[in-house]
Scaffold this motif. Structure first.
Motif, PDB file in Angstrom:
ATOM      1  N   THR A  93      42.960  40.133  29.560  1.00 39.05           N
ATOM      2  CA  THR A  93      43.116  41.183  30.772  1.00 39.05           C
ATOM      3  C   THR A  93      42.421  40.506  31.784  1.00 39.05           C
ATOM      4  O   THR A  93      41.514  39.737  31.702  1.00 39.05           O
ATOM      5  N   GLN A  94      42.935  40.997  32.932  1.00 42.14           N
ATOM      6  CA  GLN A  94      42.356  40.618  34.230  1.00 42.14           C
ATOM      7  C   GLN A  94      41.547  41.997  34.858  1.00 42.14           C
ATOM      8  O   GLN A  94      41.233  41.857  36.033  1.00 42.14           O
ATOM      9  N   SER A  95      41.084  42.797  34.103  1.00 46.62           N
ATOM     10  CA  SER A  95      40.539  43.905  34.441  1.00 46.62           C
ATOM     11  C   SER A  95      38.968  43.808  34.127  1.00 46.62           C
ATOM     12  O   SER A  95      38.780  43.152  33.169  1.00 46.62           O
ATOM     13  N   GLN A  96      38.060  44.296  35.117  1.00 42.81           N
ATOM     14  CA  GLN A  96      36.873  44.377  34.721  1.00 42.81           C
ATOM     15  C   GLN A  96      36.353  44.986  33.469  1.00 42.81           C
ATOM     16  O   GLN A  96      35.400  44.531  32.761  1.00 42.81           O
ATOM     17  N   GLY A  98      38.531  45.729  30.781  1.00 41.61           N
ATOM     18  CA  GLY A  98      38.695  44.832  29.888  1.00 41.61           C
ATOM     19  C   GLY A  98      37.966  43.635  29.597  1.00 41.61           C
ATOM     20  O   GLY A  98      37.510  43.187  28.306  1.00 41.61           O
ATOM     21  N   LEU A  99      37.441  42.796  30.467  1.00 39.32           N
ATOM     22  CA  LEU A  99      36.624  41.825  30.212  1.00 39.32           C
ATOM     23  C   LEU A  99      35.246  42.010  29.721  1.00 39.32           C
ATOM     24  O   LEU A  99      34.677  41.406  28.796  1.00 39.32           O
ATOM     25  N   LEU A 285      32.219  54.399  28.708  1.00 39.95           N
ATOM     26  CA  LEU A 285      33.363  54.660  29.478  1.00 39.95           C
ATOM     27  C   LEU A 285      34.497  53.664  29.157  1.00 39.95           C
ATOM     28  O   LEU A 285      35.746  53.896  28.816  1.00 39.95           O
ATOM     29  N   GLN A 286      34.035  52.123  29.592  1.00 40.51           N
ATOM     30  CA  GLN A 286      35.045  51.437  29.506  1.00 40.51           C
ATOM     31  C   GLN A 286      35.569  51.161  28.350  1.00 40.51           C
ATOM     32  O   GLN A 286      36.506  50.768  27.990  1.00 40.51           O
ATOM     33  N   HIS A 287      34.704  51.192  27.059  1.00 43.60           N
ATOM     34  CA  HIS A 287      35.045  51.059  25.869  1.00 43.60           C
ATOM     35  C   HIS A 287      36.124  51.959  25.266  1.00 43.60           C
ATOM     36  O   HIS A 287      37.115  51.732  24.522  1.00 43.60           O
ATOM     37  N   ASP A 288      35.954  53.147  25.729  1.00 37.28           N
ATOM     38  CA  ASP A 288      36.739  54.540  25.490  1.00 37.28           C
ATOM     39  C   ASP A 288      38.160  53.910  25.956  1.00 37.28           C
ATOM     40  O   ASP A 288      39.128  54.307  25.336  1.00 37.28           O
ATOM     41  N   VAL A 289      38.162  53.544  27.220  1.00 39.74           N
ATOM     42  CA  VAL A 289      39.489  53.299  27.894  1.00 39.74           C
ATOM     43  C   VAL A 289      40.263  52.463  27.326  1.00 39.74           C
ATOM     44  O   VAL A 289      41.562  52.247  27.213  1.00 39.74           O
ATOM     45  N   VAL A 290      39.622  51.053  26.987  1.00 37.58           N
ATOM     46  CA  VAL A 290      40.164  49.849  26.715  1.00 37.58           C
ATOM     47  C   VAL A 290      40.558  50.067  25.436  1.00 37.58           C
ATOM     48  O   VAL A 290      41.700  49.584  24.929  1.00 37.58           O
ATOM     49  N   ARG A 291      39.939  50.859  24.388  1.00 32.74           N
ATOM     50  CA  ARG A 291      40.380  51.276  23.127  1.00 32.74           C
ATOM     51  C   ARG A 291      41.636  51.788  22.928  1.00 32.74           C
ATOM     52  O   ARG A 291      42.501  51.335  22.055  1.00 32.74           O
ATOM     53  N   LEU A 292      42.012  52.665  23.692  1.00 26.82           N
ATOM     54  CA  LEU A 292      43.310  53.485  23.797  1.00 26.82           C
ATOM     55  C   LEU A 292      44.243  52.471  24.788  1.00 26.82           C
ATOM     56  O   LEU A 292      45.667  52.907  24.289  1.00 26.82           O
ATOM     57  N   GLY A 323      40.836  50.310  37.073  1.00 29.92           N
ATOM     58  CA  GLY A 323      39.820  51.314  38.029  1.00 29.92           C
ATOM     59  C   GLY A 323      38.670  51.720  37.357  1.00 29.92           C
ATOM     60  O   GLY A 323      37.776  52.353  37.934  1.00 29.92           O
ATOM     61  N   THR A 324      38.332  51.332  36.017  1.00 30.45           N
ATOM     62  CA  THR A 324      37.374  51.900  35.493  1.00 30.45           C
ATOM     63  C   THR A 324      36.074  50.766  35.607  1.00 30.45           C
ATOM     64  O   THR A 324      35.720  50.000  34.803  1.00 30.45           O
ATOM     65  N   MET A 325      35.352  50.875  36.823  1.00 24.94           N
ATOM     66  CA  MET A 325      34.224  50.333  37.160  1.00 24.94           C
ATOM     67  C   MET A 325      33.564  51.115  38.235  1.00 24.94           C
ATOM     68  O   MET A 325      34.057  51.825  38.922  1.00 24.94           O
ATOM     69  N   PRO A 326      32.419  50.662  38.377  1.00 25.52           N
ATOM     70  CA  PRO A 326      31.612  51.180  39.649  1.00 25.52           C
ATOM     71  C   PRO A 326      32.405  50.953  40.933  1.00 25.52           C
ATOM     72  O   PRO A 326      33.167  50.202  41.401  1.00 25.52           O
ATOM     73  N   LEU A 327      32.258  51.820  41.745  1.00 29.49           N
ATOM     74  CA  LEU A 327      32.806  51.973  43.163  1.00 29.49           C
ATOM     75  C   LEU A 327      32.523  50.488  43.769  1.00 29.49           C
ATOM     76  O   LEU A 327      33.184  49.971  44.511  1.00 29.49           O
ATOM     77  N   ALA A 328      31.073  50.355  43.807  1.00 30.22           N
ATOM     78  CA  ALA A 328      30.580  49.254  44.524  1.00 30.22           C
ATOM     79  C   ALA A 328      31.372  47.866  44.193  1.00 30.22           C
ATOM     80  O   ALA A 328      31.377  47.075  44.841  1.00 30.22           O
ATOM     81  N   ASP A 329      32.048  47.925  42.835  1.00 36.26           N
ATOM     82  CA  ASP A 329      32.515  46.567  42.287  1.00 36.26           C
ATOM     83  C   ASP A 329      33.980  46.755  42.616  1.00 36.26           C
ATOM     84  O   ASP A 329      34.379  45.514  42.564  1.00 36.26           O
TER      85      ASP A 329
END
Length: 450
Positions: A93-96, A98-99, A285-292, A323-329
């Motif tokens: 994956t190229q998502s933050q 996911g990585l 939150l990232q684990h919950d999104v990526v898991r699904l 989009g599941t990352m801090p706004l600053a990132d």
């Protein structure tokens, strides 16, 4: 580039990747690849976060044909994962988000990540780690135009005289003594790229092309001298994702998806309120999104028979993951593509003007036609031979312009339907450009009056 990221070559690949004591994320890239450049800030952040646990290595495909051919790289950017000398995944994956999940899983003992997430989810809420309101954002405050009206006037004069085109966007085409967009305005490069998108969507529409230049200049003109453009960038990012009428939650197909959007919006609002959201909360939150979400599709095995059918929820979460990352990132270009791309796909699906089967057919015809036209072009010369590389780029661009006319002759009905989709896309792009422009002007005015 971070000194924690290694540049490997055909000669050093074995040592840098296959003999590494840590898992390796290998990034196939090239200097001319725009999407490759967009990945760089994220990879630099992850290199710092996972230093001593995961190694990030980059390989320039133009300069290293042996390794590129060895792994049959046909398109970039391409991320692969290696561990203990073996290829673990040919498509990463190229998502933050996911990585982050991938790196957590490969650099911790089995079960640690799941246990930590479950514990965080079930434990009583801890007091947030927070700074005084606004302190988290105040540290990076840079007054726009350095607080100097003369700098703004000089930049505007240069912008008005400049010519913008596909190779020279507004934020990149004009430089002052303070630099380009970021140096002159004091705003992050991502904000300049978002304003480029507004220009490009107008430039892309023949009916608005003549006004595109003036619209781009007017956006810079509207920035008050001395405001915090980093704050504006965060506000624009939050609006792109969470606007009540157009944000990503409006497209959530299930209660589960909407709940994840709500959790993301809550963390982002805490950021805007000046709080430093603990990394552990982002991780859960990232684990919950990526898991699904569905795993990335290996392009070497793409096709109707290989790719499993996805539910509406899976399709949505595949987008939300980015989009599941801090706004600053979050890069504004990235967020814009998330919202615009998802909206475009949904509207095309609802209109029935273009099906997935037609899209697949057109892509096959397009690639076959381009390959036929490019058969005499040969491989691109190395960047060191600048003149030859520039000539090759010009010939390649010329061939690109010939593809659609060739398809018009060989598949007239298919090209006519594709043309209709492009008109649909331009109309939507114009509406989105207007919305982004209006929001940017409103945010500048609101911040200026505080």
């Amino acid at each position: 580039m971070s000194n924690l990221i290694v540049n490997t070559t055909d000669a050093t690949f074995e040592q840098d990747v296959l003999q590494s004591e840590f898992p390796v994320l290998l990034d196939f890239w090239a200097p001319w690849c725009g999407p490759c450049k967009m990945l760089t800030p994220m990879l630099e952040r992850l290199a710092v976060q996972y230093a001593g646990r995961v190694r990030i290595v980059k390989l320039n495909v133009d300069d290293n044909p042996e390794t590129t051919k060895r792994f049959q790289i046909r398109g970039i950017p391409r991320l692969m994962l290696f561990a203990q000398g073996e290829l673990q995944s040919a498509q990463v994956t190229q998502s933050q988000a996911g990585l982050t999940v991938l790196f957590d899983n490969i650099s911790k003992p089995a079960g640690v990540v799941a246990t930590a997430a479950a514990t965080a989810a079930s434990a009583p809420a801890a007091a947030p780690v927070a700074a005084p309101a606004g302190a988290a954002l105040a540290a990076s405050v840079v007054p726009s135009f350095g607080g100097d009206p003369a700098r703004k006037a000089d930049y505007l004069q240069r912008l008005r005289a400049a010519t913008f085109d596909g190779d020279h966007s507004p934020s990149e085409s004009v430089t002052t003594s303070a630099g380009a967009f970021a140096g002159t305005t004091g705003g992050p490069e991502g904000l300049g790229q978002l304003l480029d998108v507004v220009w490009w969507l107008n430039y892309y529409d023949p009916a608005r092309k003549a006004q595109a230049h003036d619209r781009a200049v007017s956006l810079i003109e509207a920035i008050p001298v001395g405001i915090d453009l980093n704050r504006i960038s965060l506000l624009m990012a939050n609006w792109l994702l969470h606007d009540p009428e157009t944000g990503i939650a409006c497209q959530a197909p299930t209660d589960v998806a909407r709940a994840l959007c709500d959790r993301l919006a809550a963390l982002h609002q805490r950021e805007l309120d000046g709080e430093r959201v603990p990394e552990s909360e982002w991780s859960v939150l990232q684990h919950d999104v990526v898991r699904l979400a569905p795993p990335p599709v290996n392009p070497d095995h793409a096709g109707a028979a290989a790719a499993p059918a996805l539910s509406p929820e899976q399709k949505f979460l595949a987008v939300l993951e980015y989009g599941t990352m801090p706004l600053a990132d979050a890069g504004l270009n990235n967020l814009f593509n998330i919202v615009y791309g998802r909206t475009l796909n949904l509207e095309i699906e609802r209109s029935g003007c273009w099906s997935a089967e037609e899209n697949q057919q057109y892509q096959s015809v397009y690639e076959a036609t381009r390959d036929a036209l490019s058969s005499a072009l040969g491989e691109r010369p190395a960047d060191e031979d600048a003149e030859a590389a520039a000539q090759w780029d010009e010939r390649s661009k010329s061939i690109g312009a010939q593809v659609q006319p060739a398809i018009q002759k060989s598949h007239p009905e298919l090209q006519a339907r594709r043309d209709a989709v492009e008109r649909f896309q331009k109309a939507l792009g114009s509406r989105v450009a207007d919305a982004v422009q209006a929001q940017f002007l409103a945010q500048c005015a609101a911040v200026a009056t505080r």
